[in-house]
Design a protein around this motif. Structure first.
Motif, PDB file in Angstrom:
ATOM      1  N   PRO A  46      51.313  48.676  23.818  1.00  0.00           N
ATOM      2  CA  PRO A  46      50.747  49.457  24.921  1.00  0.00           C
ATOM      3  C   PRO A  46      50.212  48.543  26.027  1.00  0.00           C
ATOM      4  O   PRO A  46      49.998  47.352  25.809  1.00  0.00           O
ATOM      5  CB  PRO A  46      49.596  50.208  24.242  1.00  0.00           C
ATOM      6  CG  PRO A  46      49.132  49.256  23.182  1.00  0.00           C
ATOM      7  CD  PRO A  46      50.373  48.574  22.680  1.00  0.00           C
ATOM      8  N   ASP A  47      49.958  49.147  27.211  1.00  0.00           N
ATOM      9  CA  ASP A  47      49.393  48.396  28.320  1.00  0.00           C
ATOM     10  C   ASP A  47      47.979  47.975  27.981  1.00  0.00           C
ATOM     11  O   ASP A  47      47.176  48.784  27.530  1.00  0.00           O
ATOM     12  CB  ASP A  47      49.371  49.254  29.591  1.00  0.00           C
ATOM     13  CG  ASP A  47      50.783  49.593  30.055  1.00  0.00           C
ATOM     14  OD1 ASP A  47      51.703  48.845  29.702  1.00  0.00           O
ATOM     15  OD2 ASP A  47      50.945  50.610  30.755  1.00  0.00           O
ATOM     16  N   LYS A  96      49.499  50.209  38.697  1.00  0.00           N
ATOM     17  CA  LYS A  96      49.369  48.804  39.064  1.00  0.00           C
ATOM     18  C   LYS A  96      47.944  48.306  38.792  1.00  0.00           C
ATOM     19  O   LYS A  96      47.015  49.101  38.705  1.00  0.00           O
ATOM     20  CB  LYS A  96      49.735  48.605  40.536  1.00  0.00           C
ATOM     21  CG  LYS A  96      51.186  48.957  40.842  1.00  0.00           C
ATOM     22  CD  LYS A  96      51.497  48.745  42.313  1.00  0.00           C
ATOM     23  CE  LYS A  96      52.952  49.082  42.613  1.00  0.00           C
ATOM     24  NZ  LYS A  96      53.284  48.894  44.043  1.00  0.00           N
ATOM     25  N   ILE A  97      47.830  46.989  38.688  1.00  0.00           N
ATOM     26  CA  ILE A  97      46.528  46.371  38.421  1.00  0.00           C
ATOM     27  C   ILE A  97      46.266  45.298  39.456  1.00  0.00           C
ATOM     28  O   ILE A  97      47.146  44.491  39.763  1.00  0.00           O
ATOM     29  CB  ILE A  97      46.493  45.746  37.009  1.00  0.00           C
ATOM     30  CG1 ILE A  97      46.688  46.827  35.951  1.00  0.00           C
ATOM     31  CG2 ILE A  97      45.193  45.000  36.766  1.00  0.00           C
ATOM     32  CD1 ILE A  97      46.800  46.293  34.547  1.00  0.00           C
ATOM     33  N   ARG A  98      45.065  45.289  40.015  1.00  0.00           N
ATOM     34  CA  ARG A  98      44.628  44.222  40.908  1.00  0.00           C
ATOM     35  C   ARG A  98      43.461  43.502  40.262  1.00  0.00           C
ATOM     36  O   ARG A  98      42.602  44.134  39.643  1.00  0.00           O
ATOM     37  CB  ARG A  98      44.216  44.785  42.271  1.00  0.00           C
ATOM     38  CG  ARG A  98      45.377  45.274  43.125  1.00  0.00           C
ATOM     39  CD  ARG A  98      44.945  45.488  44.567  1.00  0.00           C
ATOM     40  NE  ARG A  98      43.980  46.584  44.673  1.00  0.00           N
ATOM     41  CZ  ARG A  98      44.299  47.838  44.996  1.00  0.00           C
ATOM     42  NH1 ARG A  98      45.553  48.163  45.198  1.00  0.00           N
ATOM     43  NH2 ARG A  98      43.370  48.761  45.087  1.00  0.00           N
ATOM     44  N   ALA A  99      43.406  42.182  40.432  1.00  0.00           N
ATOM     45  CA  ALA A  99      42.310  41.393  39.870  1.00  0.00           C
ATOM     46  C   ALA A  99      41.764  40.461  40.936  1.00  0.00           C
ATOM     47  O   ALA A  99      42.527  39.847  41.691  1.00  0.00           O
ATOM     48  CB  ALA A  99      42.799  40.586  38.671  1.00  0.00           C
ATOM     49  N   ILE A 100      40.447  40.372  41.028  1.00  0.00           N
ATOM     50  CA  ILE A 100      39.818  39.497  42.014  1.00  0.00           C
ATOM     51  C   ILE A 100      38.489  38.982  41.461  1.00  0.00           C
ATOM     52  O   ILE A 100      37.811  39.678  40.702  1.00  0.00           O
ATOM     53  CB  ILE A 100      39.592  40.229  43.364  1.00  0.00           C
ATOM     54  CG1 ILE A 100      39.123  39.239  44.422  1.00  0.00           C
ATOM     55  CG2 ILE A 100      38.621  41.403  43.214  1.00  0.00           C
ATOM     56  CD1 ILE A 100      39.085  39.816  45.828  1.00  0.00           C
ATOM     57  N   LEU A 111      36.604  41.546  38.854  1.00  0.00           N
ATOM     58  CA  LEU A 111      36.868  42.975  39.037  1.00  0.00           C
ATOM     59  C   LEU A 111      38.345  43.269  38.805  1.00  0.00           C
ATOM     60  O   LEU A 111      39.216  42.705  39.458  1.00  0.00           O
ATOM     61  CB  LEU A 111      36.478  43.408  40.451  1.00  0.00           C
ATOM     62  CG  LEU A 111      36.777  44.873  40.814  1.00  0.00           C
ATOM     63  CD1 LEU A 111      35.947  45.823  39.959  1.00  0.00           C
ATOM     64  CD2 LEU A 111      36.511  45.122  42.294  1.00  0.00           C
ATOM     65  N   PHE A 112      38.619  44.147  37.852  1.00  0.00           N
ATOM     66  CA  PHE A 112      39.961  44.679  37.631  1.00  0.00           C
ATOM     67  C   PHE A 112      40.001  46.088  38.211  1.00  0.00           C
ATOM     68  O   PHE A 112      39.192  46.945  37.827  1.00  0.00           O
ATOM     69  CB  PHE A 112      40.296  44.744  36.147  1.00  0.00           C
ATOM     70  CG  PHE A 112      40.383  43.408  35.468  1.00  0.00           C
ATOM     71  CD1 PHE A 112      41.526  42.631  35.579  1.00  0.00           C
ATOM     72  CD2 PHE A 112      39.319  42.931  34.722  1.00  0.00           C
ATOM     73  CE1 PHE A 112      41.612  41.399  34.957  1.00  0.00           C
ATOM     74  CE2 PHE A 112      39.398  41.704  34.091  1.00  0.00           C
ATOM     75  CZ  PHE A 112      40.543  40.931  34.219  1.00  0.00           C
ATOM     76  N   THR A 113      40.924  46.342  39.126  1.00  0.00           N
ATOM     77  CA  THR A 113      41.144  47.680  39.675  1.00  0.00           C
ATOM     78  C   THR A 113      42.472  48.203  39.138  1.00  0.00           C
ATOM     79  O   THR A 113      43.523  47.608  39.392  1.00  0.00           O
ATOM     80  CB  THR A 113      41.163  47.664  41.207  1.00  0.00           C
ATOM     81  OG1 THR A 113      39.909  47.157  41.684  1.00  0.00           O
ATOM     82  CG2 THR A 113      41.384  49.063  41.754  1.00  0.00           C
ATOM     83  N   ILE A 114      42.418  49.285  38.405  1.00  0.00           N
ATOM     84  CA  ILE A 114      43.598  49.853  37.758  1.00  0.00           C
ATOM     85  C   ILE A 114      43.986  51.121  38.503  1.00  0.00           C
ATOM     86  O   ILE A 114      43.213  52.091  38.535  1.00  0.00           O
ATOM     87  CB  ILE A 114      43.312  50.170  36.278  1.00  0.00           C
ATOM     88  CG1 ILE A 114      42.738  48.930  35.578  1.00  0.00           C
ATOM     89  CG2 ILE A 114      44.551  50.663  35.571  1.00  0.00           C
ATOM     90  CD1 ILE A 114      41.956  49.238  34.339  1.00  0.00           C
ATOM     91  N   THR A 166      53.185  47.956  33.899  1.00  0.00           N
ATOM     92  CA  THR A 166      54.278  48.601  33.165  1.00  0.00           C
ATOM     93  C   THR A 166      55.600  47.854  33.325  1.00  0.00           C
ATOM     94  O   THR A 166      56.555  48.130  32.625  1.00  0.00           O
ATOM     95  CB  THR A 166      54.453  50.046  33.652  1.00  0.00           C
ATOM     96  OG1 THR A 166      54.660  50.038  35.063  1.00  0.00           O
ATOM     97  CG2 THR A 166      53.237  50.872  33.311  1.00  0.00           C
ATOM     98  N   ASN A 167      55.661  46.883  34.289  1.00  0.00           N
ATOM     99  CA  ASN A 167      56.912  46.172  34.536  1.00  0.00           C
ATOM    100  C   ASN A 167      56.851  44.712  34.122  1.00  0.00           C
ATOM    101  O   ASN A 167      57.728  43.932  34.491  1.00  0.00           O
ATOM    102  CB  ASN A 167      57.283  46.266  36.020  1.00  0.00           C
ATOM    103  CG  ASN A 167      57.632  47.684  36.413  1.00  0.00           C
ATOM    104  OD1 ASN A 167      58.198  48.416  35.615  1.00  0.00           O
ATOM    105  ND2 ASN A 167      57.279  48.080  37.624  1.00  0.00           N
TER     106      ASN A 167
END
Length: 402
Positions: A46-47, A96-100, A111-114, A166-167
């Motif tokens: 899983p993700d 999608k996931i962004r990390a900063i 910070l993880f933005t999902i 997911t990719n």
């Protein structure tokens, strides 16, 4: 309101985890007391987000399950005796996931933005959960002196680069070389046990362990009883785009009391000889780099001195990484077998020739020793050996993505 609280006098302490929701996304913010030493990566099926943090403590409340329709399904924690923390955030319905990483006051925030899938609506909003302030010193994977700092990790993720959880299909390819084969049986014991058969069994078991881990993909240099030259083994690993080549062998000695496992990596003498040979033959693998439009070798940077400098750097890198991985593998092997050498040694073995793939050769025991011969023929012992090899690789690459 923060979801979890953490307190410690250690450096880079994780102070709190805060989970919150917006209309289209869910945020996970981790606050640290100082600039942390950490690494994170994304896996799927899983993700999930895997985060390893050096020197941290945790409170009651973890692991934690969320019985709702939010993106974060649960948080797990793994611990060891090295005061390092691994957090696993399992996700659902994420796009999608962004990390900063940012710095506010005396805190460093990761910070993880999902991003929520458009097909899924918002069914849960953040709610505070407090836990008792009971310190538990963490364990997980040991982190070497080459661990990434926050700045390095941020650079590797290109700041706010957007990644699709997911990719993500990239896996760490491990080339597994079962020593000898075919007309070359390797060492043969007093009772007829052949090295080529033992190494193939353990190599197949190692491949199974690696392929059960979504971070790895194990490929076999040979998967049957046939002969492959040492030069061709290295070339096969290169063609399979391996990140590491691990060659499995069984030792033998005239002194039948010799016993234990050992690890070997590329020697300086072998590296120097290979460097000269590759410069003389105009290394075909090296020429592939010239075809890369982003390569330093584009244009006029193809003279002998530049080639020599770049090949020399490749050998230094391959030697260093091979040594670090071999150290991790020995740390695991010592729980299963006695060690003939407590640290990796340098050798001029033919399979350790490539400057493009870090390589190590593992001697899993002495077939000339009656006791170890009996162990090496035992299926349960073989499985323990193969698992320790896998765990050594996992412990390195969990913190040092290629």
């Amino acid at each position: 309101m923060p979801l979890f609280f953490f307190f410690s006098v250690q450096a880079s302490t994780l102070l709190e985890i805060n989970i919150s929701n917006t209309q289209n996304s869910e945020n996970i913010m981790l606050s640290f007391s100082n600039k942390p030493v950490y690494v994170f990566f994304f896996l799927h099926h899983p993700d999930r987000i895997i985060l390893n943090v050096r020197d941290s403590t945790i409170l009651n409340g973890l692991p934690r399950d969320f019985n709702s329709d939010g993106i974060v399904q649960f948080i797990r924690v793994r611990v060891n005796n090295s005061h390092n923390l691994r957090l696993v955030f399992q996700l659902a319905n994420c796009g999608k996931i962004r990390a900063i990483m940012n710095h506010t006051g005396v805190r460093y925030n990761l910070l993880f933005t999902i991003i929520r899938n458009k097909k899924i609506g918002l069914n849960r909003f953040a709610h505070p959960c407090k836990f008792k302030k009971k310190l538990i010193f963490s364990p997980v994977l040991s982190i070497s002196k080459y661990s990434h700092t926050a700045g390095q990790t941020k650079k590797n993720t290109k700041g706010c680069a957007t990644l699709s959880a997911t990719n993500i299909k990239n896996k760490i390819i491990v080339a597994i070389d079962a020593g000898h084969g075919g007309q070359d049986p390797g060492a043969i014991s007093k009772y007829g046990l052949k090295e080529k058969n033992i190494t193939l069994i353990i190599a197949r078991q190692l491949q199974a362990w690696l392929n059960s881990d979504p971070m790895f993909h194990g490929v076999m240099i040979r998967n049957s009883d046939h002969f492959i030259s040492v030069a061709e083994r290295s070339l096969i690993a290169y063609k399979k785009k391996a990140s590491i080549l691990i060659s499995i062998h069984v030792d033998s000695a005239y002194n039948r009391r010799a016993y234990g496992a050992s690890a070997w990596v590329l020697s300086n003498r072998r590296a120097s000889r290979e460097l000269v040979n590759r410069l003389r033959k105009k290394d075909g693998q090296f020429n592939i780099l010239r075809k890369n439009k982003n390569s330093l070798l584009d244009g006029n940077y193809t003279d002998r001195y530049v080639r020599q400098a770049l090949l020399d750097l490749q050998f230094i890198y391959a030697q260093r990484v091979g040594y670090e991985i071999a150290t991790k593998v020995l740390c695991q092997l010592k729980h299963v077998s006695a060690l003939h050498k407590s640290k990796p040694a340098y050798a001029s073995f033919g399979v350790l020739r490539s400057p493009y793939i870090p390589s190590l050769l593992i001697e899993i025991g002495f077939i000339s020793n009656t006791r170890e011969e009996r162990l090496l023929s035992n299926h349960f012992y073989q499985k323990r050996l193969s698992k320790s090899l896998y765990q050594g690789l996992h412990n390195y690459f969990a913190l040092h993505l290629p």
